[in-house]
Design a protein around this motif. Sequence first.
Motif, PDB file in Angstrom:
ATOM      1  N   GLU A 176       0.850  -1.196   0.000  1.00 53.88           N
ATOM      2  CA  GLU A 176       0.000   0.000   0.000  1.00 53.88           C
ATOM      3  C   GLU A 176       0.884   1.244   0.000  1.00 53.88           C
ATOM      4  N   GLN A 177       0.800   2.017  -1.053  1.00 48.90           N
ATOM      5  CA  GLN A 177       1.633   3.206  -1.188  1.00 48.90           C
ATOM      6  C   GLN A 177       1.193   4.323  -0.257  1.00 48.90           C
ATOM      7  N   LEU A 178       2.154   5.189   0.075  1.00 47.94           N
ATOM      8  CA  LEU A 178       1.865   6.361   0.889  1.00 47.94           C
ATOM      9  C   LEU A 178       1.084   7.382   0.045  1.00 47.94           C
ATOM     10  N   VAL A 179      -0.041   7.842   0.589  1.00 48.55           N
ATOM     11  CA  VAL A 179      -0.848   8.859  -0.093  1.00 48.55           C
ATOM     12  C   VAL A 179      -0.796  10.133   0.737  1.00 48.55           C
ATOM     13  N   VAL A 180      -0.231  11.189   0.161  1.00 41.75           N
ATOM     14  CA  VAL A 180      -0.118  12.479   0.859  1.00 41.75           C
ATOM     15  C   VAL A 180      -1.404  13.273   0.635  1.00 41.75           C
ATOM     16  N   LYS A 181      -2.139  13.456   1.709  1.00 39.75           N
ATOM     17  CA  LYS A 181      -3.391  14.207   1.626  1.00 39.75           C
ATOM     18  C   LYS A 181      -3.120  15.708   1.743  1.00 39.75           C
ATOM     19  N   LYS A 182      -4.009  16.500   1.175  1.00 38.42           N
ATOM     20  CA  LYS A 182      -3.839  17.953   1.160  1.00 38.42           C
ATOM     21  C   LYS A 182      -4.331  18.565   2.474  1.00 38.42           C
ATOM     22  N   LYS A 204      16.112  10.377   2.521  1.00 41.28           N
ATOM     23  CA  LYS A 204      15.697   9.739   1.257  1.00 41.28           C
ATOM     24  C   LYS A 204      14.217   9.956   0.974  1.00 41.28           C
ATOM     25  N   LEU A 205      13.416   9.941   2.040  1.00 39.56           N
ATOM     26  CA  LEU A 205      11.978  10.183   1.888  1.00 39.56           C
ATOM     27  C   LEU A 205      11.730  11.617   1.420  1.00 39.56           C
ATOM     28  N   THR A 206      12.520  12.537   1.938  1.00 39.22           N
ATOM     29  CA  THR A 206      12.425  13.935   1.501  1.00 39.22           C
ATOM     30  C   THR A 206      12.720  14.052   0.013  1.00 39.22           C
ATOM     31  N   LYS A 207      13.749  13.345  -0.445  1.00 40.60           N
ATOM     32  CA  LYS A 207      14.101  13.343  -1.868  1.00 40.60           C
ATOM     33  C   LYS A 207      12.937  12.793  -2.704  1.00 40.60           C
ATOM     34  N   TYR A 208      12.350  11.704  -2.229  1.00 35.89           N
ATOM     35  CA  TYR A 208      11.228  11.095  -2.947  1.00 35.89           C
ATOM     36  C   TYR A 208      10.053  12.070  -3.050  1.00 35.89           C
ATOM     37  N   LEU A 209       9.725  12.746  -1.953  1.00 37.68           N
ATOM     38  CA  LEU A 209       8.582  13.655  -1.931  1.00 37.68           C
ATOM     39  C   LEU A 209       8.823  14.900  -2.793  1.00 37.68           C
ATOM     40  N   THR A 210      10.037  15.437  -2.744  1.00 37.13           N
ATOM     41  CA  THR A 210      10.342  16.612  -3.564  1.00 37.13           C
ATOM     42  C   THR A 210      10.312  16.259  -5.050  1.00 37.13           C
ATOM     43  N   ASP A 211      10.686  15.017  -5.369  1.00 35.80           N
ATOM     44  CA  ASP A 211      10.587  14.558  -6.764  1.00 35.80           C
ATOM     45  C   ASP A 211       9.127  14.468  -7.220  1.00 35.80           C
ATOM     46  N   VAL A 269       4.318  18.902   3.176  1.00 31.66           N
ATOM     47  CA  VAL A 269       4.631  17.787   4.085  1.00 31.66           C
ATOM     48  C   VAL A 269       5.617  18.232   5.163  1.00 31.66           C
ATOM     49  N   ALA A 270       5.311  17.872   6.422  1.00 38.23           N
ATOM     50  CA  ALA A 270       6.238  18.094   7.541  1.00 38.23           C
ATOM     51  C   ALA A 270       6.642  16.737   8.087  1.00 38.23           C
ATOM     52  N   ILE A 271       7.946  16.467   8.074  1.00 40.88           N
ATOM     53  CA  ILE A 271       8.454  15.184   8.578  1.00 40.88           C
ATOM     54  C   ILE A 271       9.097  15.427   9.938  1.00 40.88           C
ATOM     55  N   ALA A 272       8.590  14.753  10.953  1.00 43.28           N
ATOM     56  CA  ALA A 272       9.090  14.937  12.312  1.00 43.28           C
ATOM     57  C   ALA A 272       9.927  13.743  12.746  1.00 43.28           C
ATOM     58  N   ASP A 273      11.208  14.005  13.014  1.00 38.44           N
ATOM     59  CA  ASP A 273      12.091  12.960  13.533  1.00 38.44           C
ATOM     60  C   ASP A 273      11.885  12.861  15.042  1.00 38.44           C
ATOM     61  N   THR A 274      12.047  11.649  15.574  1.00 35.13           N
ATOM     62  CA  THR A 274      11.959  11.449  17.026  1.00 35.13           C
ATOM     63  C   THR A 274      13.134  10.593  17.469  1.00 35.13           C
ATOM     64  N   ALA A 275      13.446  10.660  18.761  1.00 36.79           N
ATOM     65  CA  ALA A 275      14.581   9.902  19.295  1.00 36.79           C
ATOM     66  C   ALA A 275      14.307   8.412  19.228  1.00 36.79           C
ATOM     67  N   GLY A 276      15.336   7.648  18.898  1.00 33.85           N
ATOM     68  CA  GLY A 276      15.212   6.192  18.868  1.00 33.85           C
ATOM     69  C   GLY A 276      15.014   5.651  20.266  1.00 33.85           C
ATOM     70  N   ARG A 277      14.193   4.638  20.383  1.00 38.41           N
ATOM     71  CA  ARG A 277      13.925   4.065  21.708  1.00 38.41           C
ATOM     72  C   ARG A 277      13.605   2.576  21.578  1.00 38.41           C
ATOM     73  N   LEU A 278      13.974   1.852  22.603  1.00 38.05           N
ATOM     74  CA  LEU A 278      13.735   0.404  22.609  1.00 38.05           C
ATOM     75  C   LEU A 278      12.292   0.120  23.004  1.00 38.05           C
ATOM     76  N   PRO A 279      11.692  -0.888  22.393  1.00 36.66           N
ATOM     77  CA  PRO A 279      10.297  -1.203  22.720  1.00 36.66           C
ATOM     78  C   PRO A 279      10.118  -1.712  24.144  1.00 36.66           C
ATOM     79  N   THR A 280      11.215  -2.119  24.777  1.00 39.72           N
ATOM     80  CA  THR A 280      11.133  -2.624  26.153  1.00 39.72           C
ATOM     81  C   THR A 280      11.144  -1.494  27.182  1.00 39.72           C
ATOM     82  N   GLN A 281      11.500  -0.269  26.765  1.00 35.03           N
ATOM     83  CA  GLN A 281      11.567   0.869  27.675  1.00 35.03           C
ATOM     84  C   GLN A 281      10.235   1.619  27.664  1.00 35.03           C
TER      85      GLN A 281
END
Length: 385
Positions: A176-182, A204-211, A269-281
């Motif tokens: 299922e492809q990503l669909v960017v809604k307006k 890489k996702l930013t590159k894909y979206l700008t393309d 599109v706004a892409i928000a990065d978040t800190a990596g975290r373990l699923p056990t924490q």
Amino acid sequence: MFEFLKKLVAKEKPQKTKKAAAKAPAKPITKPKKAAAKAPAKPITKPKKAAAKAPARHTTKETSENDDSLKKNIIELEPKKKGLFGFAEKIKKGLTKTREKLASPLTELFSFNKIDNSFYEELETILLTADVGIPATDLLISNVKASVQKDKIVDPKALKELLKKNMVALLSTVEEQLVVKKTSPFVIMMVGVNGTGKTTTIGKLTKYLTDQNQSVLIAAGDTFRAAAVEQLQVWGERNKVAVISQETGDPSAVIFDAINSAKAKKIDVAIADTAGRLPTQKHLLDEITKIKKVMAKCHESAPHEVMLVIDANTGQNAINQLKAFNEALGVTGLVITKLDGTAKGGILAAIAKEIPTPIRFIGVGEGIDDLRIFNAKEYVEAMFE
């Protein structure tokens, strides 16, 4: 007396001749030396100048002509890379290790003389080795057995295409492809464990979206890792997009500011990065849940996509990660990275069977264009060919 004078004169004459003879050779020796010195000097100097000038002009012309032809070739080839053939070849290359893991055992298996219990047991072992997982393996073998009985298949070689067909059917459930809604902006929340390639995936996702002619803004919400902010700034420069960051601060505040900035500038599109975290924490998962609530407060129904990045090298542990993040955030899409560095490509089948979640993209290399839209049929072809 007269005779004496004759003898004296005779003695003086040879002496004068000797002197003249001595003087004569002196003149010709001096003159040829000067002529010889001058003569070679002129021809040696002239050829050097001529030789130096001639190749210099010729080389310059050749270089400029070659540069022009190279530019023409690049312009002509670029559109071809985006075609279906180029895409399939890239997937095939990225899944080399998984294919090599399966190729030899499957070739040997399909050379069996008959289809019996030992055949199915061997097939089960091969699929589990590629991290297809027990539930997905049981489903695939069960479907193959049913087709063998229904169509009365007796040749093991015919089962390869049958296996591929069932694998495509299973993976198609999560294609299922990503669909960017307006929604201006469409907010994507990136989550995942440390080391999965989340920051690189954002670039890489930013590159894909700008393309795709989408304007993008990045929020550097991983304030716990300084390197992550620096990496995103580099990706922002490469893709010519803005990156909102703070040297020290609350990640929720950074993302809040970024979304409001995107709204004011009417960014797609706004892409928000978040800190990596373990699923056990659990306490860290609770923190990221708060960030999601902050997004919803500053923009209606945000985040519109919760994208989990999974490293294919983790194998069956990917299932545990997906379960934990899904319970905390409600994962809406997946990116499976580093498939080019592992033989565990079967993990996608395990996800499709155990926790069906849309697979948006797969990472098959380190290049900026190596983030590919997931296509079930092409993926299976690359696995088994």
